[in-house]
Design a protein around this motif. Structure first.
Motif, mmCIF file in Angstrom:
data_model
loop_
_atom_site.group_PDB
_atom_site.id
_atom_site.type_symbol
_atom_site.label_atom_id
_atom_site.label_comp_id
_atom_site.label_asym_id
_atom_site.label_seq_id
_atom_site.Cartn_x
_atom_site.Cartn_y
_atom_site.Cartn_z
ATOM 1 N N SER A 73 -9.153 -1.641 -1.069
ATOM 2 C CA SER A 73 -9.291 -0.411 -1.852
ATOM 3 C C SER A 73 -10.305 0.512 -1.200
ATOM 4 O O SER A 73 -11.174 0.067 -0.454
ATOM 5 C CB SER A 73 -9.746 -0.770 -3.265
ATOM 6 O OG SER A 73 -10.160 0.393 -3.943
ATOM 7 N N ASN A 108 -8.412 6.706 3.158
ATOM 8 C CA ASN A 108 -7.150 6.167 3.661
ATOM 9 C C ASN A 108 -6.830 6.614 5.092
ATOM 10 O O ASN A 108 -6.639 5.763 5.954
ATOM 11 C CB ASN A 108 -6.010 6.475 2.696
ATOM 12 C CG ASN A 108 -5.962 5.475 1.558
ATOM 13 O OD1 ASN A 108 -6.031 4.265 1.796
ATOM 14 N ND2 ASN A 108 -5.881 5.949 0.334
ATOM 15 N N ASP A 122 0.867 -1.182 0.000
ATOM 16 C CA ASP A 122 0.000 0.000 0.000
ATOM 17 C C ASP A 122 0.901 1.229 0.000
ATOM 18 O O ASP A 122 1.871 1.270 0.752
ATOM 19 C CB ASP A 122 -0.907 -0.003 1.250
ATOM 20 C CG ASP A 122 -2.097 0.941 1.094
ATOM 21 O OD1 ASP A 122 -1.889 2.100 0.684
ATOM 22 O OD2 ASP A 122 -3.232 0.516 1.385
ATOM 23 N N LYS A 148 -0.264 1.072 5.757
ATOM 24 C CA LYS A 148 0.536 -0.163 5.801
ATOM 25 C C LYS A 148 1.174 -0.358 7.181
ATOM 26 O O LYS A 148 1.282 -1.486 7.660
ATOM 27 C CB LYS A 148 1.560 -0.212 4.658
ATOM 28 C CG LYS A 148 2.653 0.799 4.717
ATOM 29 C CD LYS A 148 3.681 0.553 3.630
ATOM 30 C CE LYS A 148 4.863 1.454 3.896
ATOM 31 N NZ LYS A 148 5.179 2.367 2.852
ATOM 32 N N ASP A 199 -3.173 -3.114 -2.280
ATOM 33 C CA ASP A 199 -4.070 -1.994 -2.555
ATOM 34 C C ASP A 199 -4.217 -1.876 -4.080
ATOM 35 O O ASP A 199 -3.230 -1.980 -4.807
ATOM 36 C CB ASP A 199 -3.477 -0.700 -1.975
ATOM 37 C CG ASP A 199 -4.390 0.492 -2.190
ATOM 38 O OD1 ASP A 199 -5.507 0.466 -1.658
ATOM 39 O OD2 ASP A 199 -3.994 1.422 -2.909
#
Lengths: 124, 317
Positions: free
Chosen positions: A82, B114, A10, A16, A54
């Motif tokens: 994702s 993220n 990732d 990560k 990812d």
């Protein structure tokens, strides 16, 4: 006891790091890579049993990376992660032979339970 | 304004009257000092007319010579006030920037996933290390719940955005032929003005993809726009759509200036542009849309020769 060898790919540093931390905490031997170059290097040396990739990586995407990893280690188990909930992306991930597709953000410990389950598949 | 329109028509009528004597079989200058020529056949000429009061009027003129074996019978002239065309171009540009704006907003929302994920994960790790009955465990639970609430809000936004951008599951998919044909209507005027010829080929007129109409339009718009900007008069643009197993492939080939090899690696990077007034977001957004639909984009280019863009999307049946 041999620890399960896992590679996380990732480009998001804290994603990560967090996954490595959580996986190590749960008894996995976790390695991390930010891109395909690092990932391929680690696959050659560590021969991981499971790769967590990812989909959106810089330069080459996660799908292409998986096919390269498969040419080095054909029996690798793959899981895609994702931020995209697009049905085409999920469909493609499964078509590329991934065991599962996880949409960020997901429950980390549920994820680890799943990895534990699939890592025991071939030892059973 | 109606009266202004009428005035313009009158101005043009006067102009046409004067042009009559210049229309001959061979090429000749329209007016001293104007770099305009009319030659035999069908024409598209842009005329700037300096009217009284120093006003400038622009018209597009189609010019036909009607003749038989005895000679010239007459001329057929049709014109259009370019105000209309400019208005159309303005609308196109507005639409384009609106589409880009929506894409950028969706990109930001998407990027938030993220950090949201890493925060959530770290909170879970912290929570795991705390013993039951510890007040901080409860706080961690609250924080995780709040993050999930935030994520739901983001999903809500994305699904609203997608409601316009993704065909419903029950629908058949999007016709690639239809979109490309719509796109060409969009560009026909600038292609004509720049003297660029084009060819569109469909291996199969029933090629379908499963993605939003606006999204596919935006992808093709960005690429074709770049191609047109890179090309000079006499160049050729070709668009080809065909199937390859479970994929729909679209190739856009131009004979433009091409991209330097050293720039080729950077073209998908946000804010990278080789154009003077480029935002550097066009290809970045294009790639993001393609990726988020499970497709791929590759660009090959030779400096001075041209660029070919290869697009691939999952095929819908």
């Amino acid at each position: 006891m041999k620890r399960n060898n896992v590679l996380i790919v990732d480009d998001q540093h804290w994603v990560k790091t967090m996954l490595k931390e959580a996986l190590s905490y749960s008894g996995f031997d976790a390695h991390v890579a930010s891109d395909h170059v690092e990932a391929i290097e680690i696959v050659k040396v560590e021969q991981p049993e499971i790769v967590i990739i990812d989909v959106n990586l810089p330069e080459i995407d996660g799908f292409r990376l998986l096919s390269i990893i498969r040419s080095i280690k054909p029996d690798v188990k793959a899981v895609f992660i994702s931020g995209s909930s697009n049905v085409n992306v999920a469909r493609r991930a499964m078509a590329e032979g991934a065991l599962r597709y996880f949409i960020k953000p997901f429950d980390v410990f549920d994820f680890i339970s799943y990895l534990t389950e699939i890592s025991q598949l071939d030892t059973a | 304004m109606a009266s202004e329109r009428r005035q313009r028509s009158e101005e043009f009528g006067k102009m046409i009257g004067n042009f009559q004597k210049y229309f001959t079989k061979s090429s000749c200058p329209l007016k001293q000092g104007l770099p305009l020529y009319l030659s035999e056949g069908c024409h598209l000429v842009l005329i700037e007319y300096q009217a009284e009061g120093n006003k400038t009027f622009e018209y597009e003129v189609d010019f036909f010579i009607l003749e038989d074996e005895k000679g010239i019978l007459g001329y057929l002239v049709s014109y259009e006030d370019t105000e209309n065309l400019k208005e159309l171009e303005r609308k196109n540009m507005q639409l384009e920037s609106l589409l880009a704006e929506k894409e950028i907003a969706a990109s930001y929302v998407h990027e938030l996933k993220n950090p949201l994920f890493s925060i959530r994960g770290f909170l879970q790790i912290i929570r795991q290390s705390l013993s039951d009955g510890d007040k901080r465990k409860e706080y961690a639970d609250i924080a995780i719940n709040e993050l999930d609430r935030m994520n739901n809000l983001l999903n809500d936004y994305l699904s609203r955005y997608r409601a316009h951008n993704t065909p419903e599951i029950k629908s058949k998919g999007l016709s690639v032929k239809k979109i490309i044909e719509e796109l060409i209507v969009f560009f026909e005027h600038s292609l004509h003005l720049k003297g660029i010829t084009y060819k569109i080929e469909f291996e199969d007129s029933d090629l379908q993809v499963l993605m939003g109409k606006e999204q596919l339009m935006q992808v093709l718009l960005n690429i074709v726009q770049n191609s047109i900007e890179a090309m000079d008069k006499g160049a050729h643009l070709s668009i080809r759509a065909f199937k390859d197993e479970d994929w729909v492939c679209i190739e856009i080939k131009d004979e433009g200036v091409g991209i330097k090899q050293s720039d080729l690696d950077k073209i998908f990077t946000p804010f990278f542009s080789t154009k003077e007034n480029g935002t550097g977001l066009g290809l970045y957004i294009t790639k993001r849309i393609v990726d988020s639909n499970g497709g791929s984009i590759n660009i090959k280019s030779t400096e001075g020769k041209g660029t070919t863009t290869y697009l691939k999307f999952p095929r819908a049946y």
